[in-house]
Design a protein around this motif. Structure first.
Motif, mmCIF file in Angstrom:
data_model
loop_
_atom_site.group_PDB
_atom_site.id
_atom_site.type_symbol
_atom_site.label_atom_id
_atom_site.label_comp_id
_atom_site.label_asym_id
_atom_site.label_seq_id
_atom_site.Cartn_x
_atom_site.Cartn_y
_atom_site.Cartn_z
ATOM 1 N N CYS A 1 0.838 -1.207 0.000
ATOM 2 C CA CYS A 1 0.000 0.000 0.000
ATOM 3 C C CYS A 1 0.872 1.256 0.000
ATOM 4 N N PHE B 1 -6.901 5.723 1.971
ATOM 5 C CA PHE B 1 -7.112 5.761 0.524
ATOM 6 C C PHE B 1 -8.395 6.481 0.130
ATOM 7 N N GLY C 1 3.855 -3.594 -5.025
ATOM 8 C CA GLY C 1 3.100 -2.355 -4.956
ATOM 9 C C GLY C 1 3.581 -1.327 -5.969
ATOM 10 N N GLY D 1 -4.638 0.420 -4.056
ATOM 11 C CA GLY D 1 -4.287 0.583 -2.648
ATOM 12 C C GLY D 1 -5.367 0.048 -1.724
#
Length: 398
Positions: free
Chosen positions: A227, A292, A353, A373
């Motif tokens: 993330c 997010f 990621g 995310g």
């Protein structure tokens, strides 16, 4: 019992923290510079985004193949040797005439920068049992500040003198740090057990089998760092385009907004010392998911973007410290190998990621980045909930 062993003074603890931050910063200098690097070598920024993935993969390889040696070799000698190689890698990056050599040197830089993760188990081994979490939290605060402030430093220097100078300055700092560590680090005892290298690597599987918690915490760390990498890799693309049109220096300043994440390190370490690591995991994972929402709104709102950065960094860094506070208490004689297992997974998660960020931004822009995310955040919370249910069942059966 004294709060610390005689070898671990307050000054040495702070030196461990400083060293960790300065070394790990090498991996993150490139993030706010992606557009400038792409322009130099004639590539699109999205394609150069995979450079972050290569550096993190190099770091993961160093964690897997080099850090386990910290349990059997003199860590002082190992750290100093790696730092001298890091100086050479930084100079190679700064002087690279084409992108292929630049990418290869960046991967080597990632591998040698694993010296940062020899600092954490070294400090943990010198700390007393009742303060290990706090010592790890202090060292990790330095490391996390290095991660976050690297973007600010590199963006500012690049704006003033060009991106190549960033790596030249970094080479000088690492050389200076090497001299300081050579004088300050205590002599490290070698393991009494004679290990062959292949046997040492096989022992990683034995540790995972004996302590399943290491595997679970490694999964948490990988998902959380995925993330983190999704956001920070793609942020350059967002801020370089409309409506922001930010320079490298302004993009780098966002590292200051994320520096609050380092404040979570001390609190997370103290929670681990008190036996609340599991509860802290759920709290910090929820913060990552919530971030997010604000990051999505940040496409057109600077305030929302800053709030999202704060939440994301507090969540990711707090989760990271919670994980380390738990796993370092499991096998005191194997802390370097525990670091290897955990952080290899951690940075492979980061590499995934970074790749996901480049693909998501290319396919669906900022919205795609936020969906990616949120997806990894949901996997993290789902993993924690599954472990929570198992823990509740065990308590009911007792």
């Amino acid at each position: 019992m004294s709060a610390r062993t005689p070898d671990l003074t307050r000054r040495l603890t702070l030196l461990f923290a400083l060293a960790s931050g300065v070394i790990v910063a090498n991996i993150y200098y490139a993030q706010p510079l992606l557009a400038a690097i792409a322009s130099t070598f004639g590539y699109s920024p999205a394609r150069v985004g995979f450079l972050v993935t290569l550096t993190q993969l190099g770091y993961a390889c160093g964690l897997l193949l080099i850090v386990p040696l910290g349990d059997v070799l003199n860590r002082r000698t190992l750290i100093v040797s790696l730092l001298l190689l890091t100086v050479l890698a930084l100079l190679a990056v700064a002087l690279s005439p084409d992108f292929k050599l630049f990418a290869a040197a960046s991967m080597l830089l990632g591998a040698t920068s694993c010296a940062a993760q020899l600092q954490v188990p070294f400090a943990a081994s010198l700390a007393s049992d009742d303060e290990r979490g706090r010592v790890v939290g202090t060292v990790m605060s330095g490391l996390l500040l290095g991660i976050l402030l690297a973007r600010t430093v590199s963006g500012t220097i690049a704006q003033l003198a060009g991106w190549r100078i960033v790596y030249g300055v970094a080479a000088f700092l690492i050389l200076l740090l090497t001299l300081c560590l050579l004088r300050a680090l205590p002599q490290d005892r070698r393991s009494d057990q004679a290990w062959r290298y292949r046997q040492l690597l096989r022992s990683l599987l034995t540790l995972l089998d004996r302590h399943p918690t290491i595997g679970l915490r490694s999964l948490y760390g990988a998902l959380g760092y995925a993330c983190f990498s999704i956001f920070w890799t793609a942020l350059t693309f967002l801020l370089n385009a409309a409506p922001y049109h930010y320079s490298e220096a302004k993009i780098g300043v966002f590292g200051l907004a994320g520096a609050a994440g380092a404040l979570a390190a001390g609190s997370a370490g103290r929670m681990a010392d008190r036996g609340h690591g599991h509860r802290a995991t759920g709290l910090f994972s929820s913060a990552i998911l919530a971030s997010f929402v604000f990051i999505y709104l940040g496409a057109h709102s600077l305030t929302s973007l800053i709030v999202g950065v704060l939440l994301l960094d507090v969540g990711v860094q707090g989760l990271h410290i919670s994980n380390q506070g738990v796993i370092y208490a499991l096998a005191p004689d194997a802390r370097s190998r525990i670091t290897t297992i955990y952080l290899t997974c951690y940075f492979f998660g980061g590499a995934i990621g970074s790749s996901a960020a480049s693909v998501a931004y290319y396919k669906a822009g900022w919205s795609g980045v936020c969906v990616a995310g949120a997806f990894f955040s949901a996997l993290l919370i789902g993993s924690w909930l599954a472990a929570h249910r198992q823990q509740c069942r065990r308590l009911c059966l007792q």
